[in-house]
Design a protein around this motif. Sequence first.
Motif, PDB file in Angstrom:
ATOM      1  N   LEU A 160      -3.425   8.309 -12.714  1.00 38.26           N
ATOM      2  CA  LEU A 160      -3.545   6.873 -12.568  1.00 38.26           C
ATOM      3  C   LEU A 160      -2.452   6.094 -13.168  1.00 38.26           C
ATOM      4  CD1 LEU A 160      -7.273   6.413 -13.312  1.00 38.26           C
ATOM      5  CD2 LEU A 160      -6.204   5.962 -11.130  1.00 38.26           C
ATOM      6  N   ARG A 161      -1.878   6.537 -14.232  1.00 39.31           N
ATOM      7  CA  ARG A 161      -0.838   5.661 -14.866  1.00 39.31           C
ATOM      8  C   ARG A 161       0.429   5.697 -14.144  1.00 39.31           C
ATOM      9  NH1 ARG A 161      -1.898   3.067 -18.818  1.00 39.31           N
ATOM     10  NH2 ARG A 161      -3.460   3.380 -20.357  1.00 39.31           N
ATOM     11  N   LYS A 162       0.491   6.825 -13.430  1.00 40.50           N
ATOM     12  CA  LYS A 162       1.785   7.041 -12.976  1.00 40.50           C
ATOM     13  C   LYS A 162       1.862   6.097 -11.539  1.00 40.50           C
ATOM     14  CE  LYS A 162       5.261  10.168 -13.273  1.00 40.50           C
ATOM     15  NZ  LYS A 162       4.823  11.364 -14.041  1.00 40.50           N
ATOM     16  N   ALA A 163       0.693   6.295 -10.800  1.00 38.21           N
ATOM     17  CA  ALA A 163       0.430   5.457  -9.696  1.00 38.21           C
ATOM     18  C   ALA A 163       0.594   3.978 -10.169  1.00 38.21           C
ATOM     19  CB  ALA A 163      -0.554   5.729  -8.875  1.00 38.21           C
ATOM     20  N   ALA A 164       0.050   3.423 -11.146  1.00 37.61           N
ATOM     21  CA  ALA A 164       0.095   1.980 -11.514  1.00 37.61           C
ATOM     22  C   ALA A 164       1.512   1.771 -11.665  1.00 37.61           C
ATOM     23  CB  ALA A 164      -0.774   1.898 -12.735  1.00 37.61           C
ATOM     24  N   GLU A 165       2.384   2.572 -12.565  1.00 38.20           N
ATOM     25  CA  GLU A 165       3.525   2.325 -12.930  1.00 38.20           C
ATOM     26  C   GLU A 165       4.400   2.072 -11.928  1.00 38.20           C
ATOM     27  OE1 GLU A 165       4.882   5.684 -15.404  1.00 38.20           O
ATOM     28  OE2 GLU A 165       3.337   4.783 -17.055  1.00 38.20           O
ATOM     29  N   HIS A 166       4.338   2.568 -10.552  1.00 34.86           N
ATOM     30  CA  HIS A 166       5.069   2.139  -9.288  1.00 34.86           C
ATOM     31  C   HIS A 166       4.634   0.854  -8.887  1.00 34.86           C
ATOM     32  CE1 HIS A 166       7.090   6.214  -8.795  1.00 34.86           C
ATOM     33  NE2 HIS A 166       5.846   6.772  -9.036  1.00 34.86           N
ATOM     34  N   CYS A 167       3.807   0.272  -9.129  1.00 34.86           N
ATOM     35  CA  CYS A 167       3.460  -1.140  -8.656  1.00 34.86           C
ATOM     36  C   CYS A 167       4.216  -2.366  -9.568  1.00 34.86           C
ATOM     37  CB  CYS A 167       1.990  -1.342  -8.869  1.00 34.86           C
ATOM     38  SG  CYS A 167       0.817  -0.019  -8.021  1.00 34.86           S
ATOM     39  N   ASP A 168       4.836  -3.248  -8.751  1.00 29.61           N
ATOM     40  CA  ASP A 168       5.059  -4.201  -9.337  1.00 29.61           C
ATOM     41  C   ASP A 168       4.065  -5.113 -10.043  1.00 29.61           C
ATOM     42  OD1 ASP A 168       7.478  -3.632  -8.584  1.00 29.61           O
ATOM     43  OD2 ASP A 168       7.565  -4.999  -6.772  1.00 29.61           O
ATOM     44  N   CYS A 169       3.014  -5.498  -9.255  1.00 31.10           N
ATOM     45  CA  CYS A 169       1.964  -6.172  -9.413  1.00 31.10           C
ATOM     46  C   CYS A 169       0.589  -5.772  -9.083  1.00 31.10           C
ATOM     47  CB  CYS A 169       2.337  -7.671  -8.682  1.00 31.10           C
ATOM     48  SG  CYS A 169       0.732  -8.589  -8.925  1.00 31.10           S
ATOM     49  N   PHE A 181       1.005  -1.298   0.179  1.00 24.45           N
ATOM     50  CA  PHE A 181       0.138   0.010  -0.059  1.00 24.45           C
ATOM     51  C   PHE A 181       0.949   1.284  -0.164  1.00 24.45           C
ATOM     52  CE2 PHE A 181      -3.326  -2.616   0.881  1.00 24.45           C
ATOM     53  CZ  PHE A 181      -4.488  -2.041   0.470  1.00 24.45           C
ATOM     54  N   PHE A 182       2.063   1.064   0.287  1.00 21.31           N
ATOM     55  CA  PHE A 182       3.082   2.396   0.301  1.00 21.31           C
ATOM     56  C   PHE A 182       4.241   2.170  -0.417  1.00 21.31           C
ATOM     57  CE2 PHE A 182       0.717   1.997   4.272  1.00 21.31           C
ATOM     58  CZ  PHE A 182       0.235   3.370   4.905  1.00 21.31           C
ATOM     59  N   ARG A 183       4.749   3.062  -1.157  1.00 25.54           N
ATOM     60  CA  ARG A 183       6.140   3.501  -1.674  1.00 25.54           C
ATOM     61  C   ARG A 183       6.976   3.888  -0.711  1.00 25.54           C
ATOM     62  NH1 ARG A 183       5.040   7.626  -5.503  1.00 25.54           N
ATOM     63  NH2 ARG A 183       7.201   7.623  -5.955  1.00 25.54           N
ATOM     64  N   ASN A 184       8.344   3.662  -0.903  1.00 28.86           N
ATOM     65  CA  ASN A 184       9.254   3.881  -0.090  1.00 28.86           C
ATOM     66  C   ASN A 184      10.207   5.006  -0.633  1.00 28.86           C
ATOM     67  OD1 ASN A 184      10.872   4.478   2.345  1.00 28.86           O
ATOM     68  ND2 ASN A 184      11.951   2.572   1.812  1.00 28.86           N
ATOM     69  N   VAL A 185      10.268   6.208  -0.268  1.00 23.79           N
ATOM     70  CA  VAL A 185      10.790   7.243  -1.557  1.00 23.79           C
ATOM     71  C   VAL A 185      11.989   8.065  -0.586  1.00 23.79           C
ATOM     72  CG1 VAL A 185      10.381   9.362  -2.623  1.00 23.79           C
ATOM     73  CG2 VAL A 185       8.699   7.551  -2.688  1.00 23.79           C
ATOM     74  N   ASP A 186      12.982   8.118  -1.209  1.00 22.09           N
ATOM     75  CA  ASP A 186      14.103   8.855  -0.675  1.00 22.09           C
ATOM     76  C   ASP A 186      14.006  10.433  -1.035  1.00 22.09           C
ATOM     77  OD1 ASP A 186      16.208   9.847   0.262  1.00 22.09           O
ATOM     78  OD2 ASP A 186      17.856   8.386  -0.461  1.00 22.09           O
ATOM     79  N   THR A 187      13.370  11.192  -0.142  1.00 24.15           N
ATOM     80  CA  THR A 187      13.112  12.720  -0.541  1.00 24.15           C
ATOM     81  C   THR A 187      14.209  13.484  -0.461  1.00 24.15           C
ATOM     82  OG1 THR A 187      12.298  12.646   1.741  1.00 24.15           O
ATOM     83  CG2 THR A 187      10.736  12.640   0.099  1.00 24.15           C
ATOM     84  N   ALA A 213      13.750   8.490  -5.855  1.00 25.63           N
ATOM     85  CA  ALA A 213      13.513   7.163  -6.338  1.00 25.63           C
ATOM     86  C   ALA A 213      12.985   6.310  -5.327  1.00 25.63           C
ATOM     87  CB  ALA A 213      15.000   6.570  -6.965  1.00 25.63           C
ATOM     88  N   ASP A 214      12.237   5.304  -5.628  1.00 26.33           N
ATOM     89  CA  ASP A 214      11.761   4.264  -4.852  1.00 26.33           C
ATOM     90  C   ASP A 214      12.695   3.369  -4.336  1.00 26.33           C
ATOM     91  OD1 ASP A 214       9.268   5.276  -5.637  1.00 26.33           O
ATOM     92  OD2 ASP A 214       8.396   3.290  -6.239  1.00 26.33           O
ATOM     93  N   ILE A 215      12.763   3.164  -3.070  1.00 25.68           N
ATOM     94  CA  ILE A 215      13.814   2.138  -2.454  1.00 25.68           C
ATOM     95  C   ILE A 215      12.965   0.836  -2.034  1.00 25.68           C
ATOM     96  CG2 ILE A 215      15.398   1.877  -0.572  1.00 25.68           C
ATOM     97  CD1 ILE A 215      14.955   5.189   0.113  1.00 25.68           C
ATOM     98  N   TYR A 216      13.527  -0.159  -2.512  1.00 24.90           N
ATOM     99  CA  TYR A 216      12.880  -1.589  -2.318  1.00 24.90           C
ATOM    100  C   TYR A 216      13.125  -2.113  -1.133  1.00 24.90           C
ATOM    101  CZ  TYR A 216      10.867  -0.685  -7.086  1.00 24.90           C
ATOM    102  OH  TYR A 216      10.216  -0.059  -7.908  1.00 24.90           O
ATOM    103  N   LYS A 217      14.273  -1.786  -0.669  1.00 23.87           N
ATOM    104  CA  LYS A 217      14.679  -2.629   0.679  1.00 23.87           C
ATOM    105  C   LYS A 217      15.152  -1.653   1.906  1.00 23.87           C
ATOM    106  CE  LYS A 217      16.113  -7.052  -1.436  1.00 23.87           C
ATOM    107  NZ  LYS A 217      15.591  -6.895  -2.754  1.00 23.87           N
ATOM    108  N   GLY A 218      15.640  -2.253   2.793  1.00 27.25           N
ATOM    109  CA  GLY A 218      16.073  -1.506   3.975  1.00 27.25           C
ATOM    110  C   GLY A 218      15.129  -0.408   4.570  1.00 27.25           C
ATOM    111  N   LYS A 219      15.702   0.412   5.195  1.00 29.34           N
ATOM    112  CA  LYS A 219      14.944   1.229   5.977  1.00 29.34           C
ATOM    113  C   LYS A 219      14.107   2.152   5.494  1.00 29.34           C
ATOM    114  CE  LYS A 219      16.261   2.419  10.414  1.00 29.34           C
ATOM    115  NZ  LYS A 219      16.044   0.960  10.865  1.00 29.34           N
ATOM    116  N   ILE A 220      12.955   2.386   6.174  1.00 31.86           N
ATOM    117  CA  ILE A 220      11.964   3.316   5.714  1.00 31.86           C
ATOM    118  C   ILE A 220      12.637   4.859   5.451  1.00 31.86           C
ATOM    119  CG2 ILE A 220       9.605   4.372   6.338  1.00 31.86           C
ATOM    120  CD1 ILE A 220       8.930   1.740   7.603  1.00 31.86           C
ATOM    121  N   ARG A 221      12.265   5.381   4.562  1.00 30.75           N
ATOM    122  CA  ARG A 221      12.794   6.735   4.233  1.00 30.75           C
ATOM    123  C   ARG A 221      11.436   7.436   4.299  1.00 30.75           C
ATOM    124  NH1 ARG A 221      17.923   7.009   5.150  1.00 30.75           N
ATOM    125  NH2 ARG A 221      19.033   5.564   4.020  1.00 30.75           N
TER     126      ARG A 221
END
Length: 466
Positions: free
Chosen positions: A119-128, A35-41, A48-56
């Motif tokens: 919507l497309r933007k949000a969908a593109e951030h999903c793997d599945c 439900f959430f993306r993890n972003v380095d602000t 960019a989205d960060i897939y592993k590690g600590k919550i940014r």
Amino acid sequence: GQCGNQVGCRFWDLALREHAAVNKKGIYDEALSSFFRNVDTRSGGDGADIYKGKIRSLKARALLIDMEEGVVNEILQGPLRDVFDSKQLITDVSGSGNNWAVGHKVYGCQYRESIVEKLRKAAEHCDCLQCFFIIHSMGGGTGSGLGTFVLSLLEDEFPEVYRFVTSVYPSGEDDVITSPYNSVLAMKELNEHADCVLPIENESLFDIVNKIHQMINSGKLGSTVKPKSLVTSSAGGAKAVQEKPFDAMNNIIANLLLNLTSSARFEGSLNMDLNEISMNLVPFPRLHYLVSSLTPLYTLADVNIPPRRLDQMFSDAFSRDHQLIQADPKHSLYLACALLVRGNVQVSDLRRNIERLKPSLHFISWNQEGWKTSLCSVPPVGHSHSLLALANNTCVKPTFMELRDRFMKLYKKKAHLHHYLHIEGMEQSCFSEAVASLSDLIEEYNELDATKDEPRTDPPRLKIAV
């Protein structure tokens, strides 16, 4: 619209609370990523989205749309402001004036490109991409009009992805005079474009909140009463500035959505994919309205007593006090039923309770075993167990009939029609088609109800000639 964004805000708040309770180390895990993306602000800009590690910085996978900016602005000034990406908001200033046609025809055309792009933007951030959730109300202009416009847009742009809709239906004493028009016009769109609708009635929410307040104020329960119910208050969520009048009601819907999505977020011995709900509970495409009931709502939420026995929880889920729509499934016909359980519950407990309850429920003759179950091991915060029951049952029919009656009272007199008909693309046929669509739906439920008392016959076995 206003209702959808306020419910959404409670959902995201409580979802964060739920993840924080199990994710002590602040690691961005599989559960959070649903439900959430993890972003380095820190790098400025989008990051960019960060897939592993600590919550940014967690960003909700959400699009907030309202044609009046008040509620969204309030969210952006509140404790959840950092959870929503400013690029995922679409607001206007004037609102839809409680007019479905303004939301659907005017703003729909005006914002179509912008909504599709976001919507497309949000969908593109999903793997599945598993499904879309729409939360809206039926009575107002933006919720009913633009809400159902977005629904048909999703079908055009992402035809393969399931569309779940949580629709809040107005009560008979609604303060919006035109709400019967808006609701019936929206119903036609839900009939045609939704895969699954969870109708929720304001009246039921109001009754539940009242009962909880009565329990707290009656003092009957001695000193064991907690003034803050975990179900209806935001206690423990992000620091609530000041609870709003509808927060308690919205929290109940948020808890429904938390239970519904728990299998998608957490581990469990019997996980249920959201798409399985639609697949198993909707035997006929138009009959996709599910009655939801939630437990615990009262006692466990408010009183420090030992957890009630599991069996009591199952019985509660089939009692009218726990339903989010005023209906009577026990005396109507079940097409299918799903039980979504959270906490330390065994499959054997589930089976035992289904066997115990089954004799008192009327299932349609060709689907006597129409149960779908799911077990998620992570219970909701503050409880040991919870249960969400979703029933595809003909008992939704009276709600729709009452809505049609309220619509016809106005429509026979042609009252308020001119507000709709001066909108470009809106003709009187839109009204007659909408009420015809609703009548067809009611008729389909009638036909099924007529089979209720037929004797059960086991279908003949298929003979295969070898």
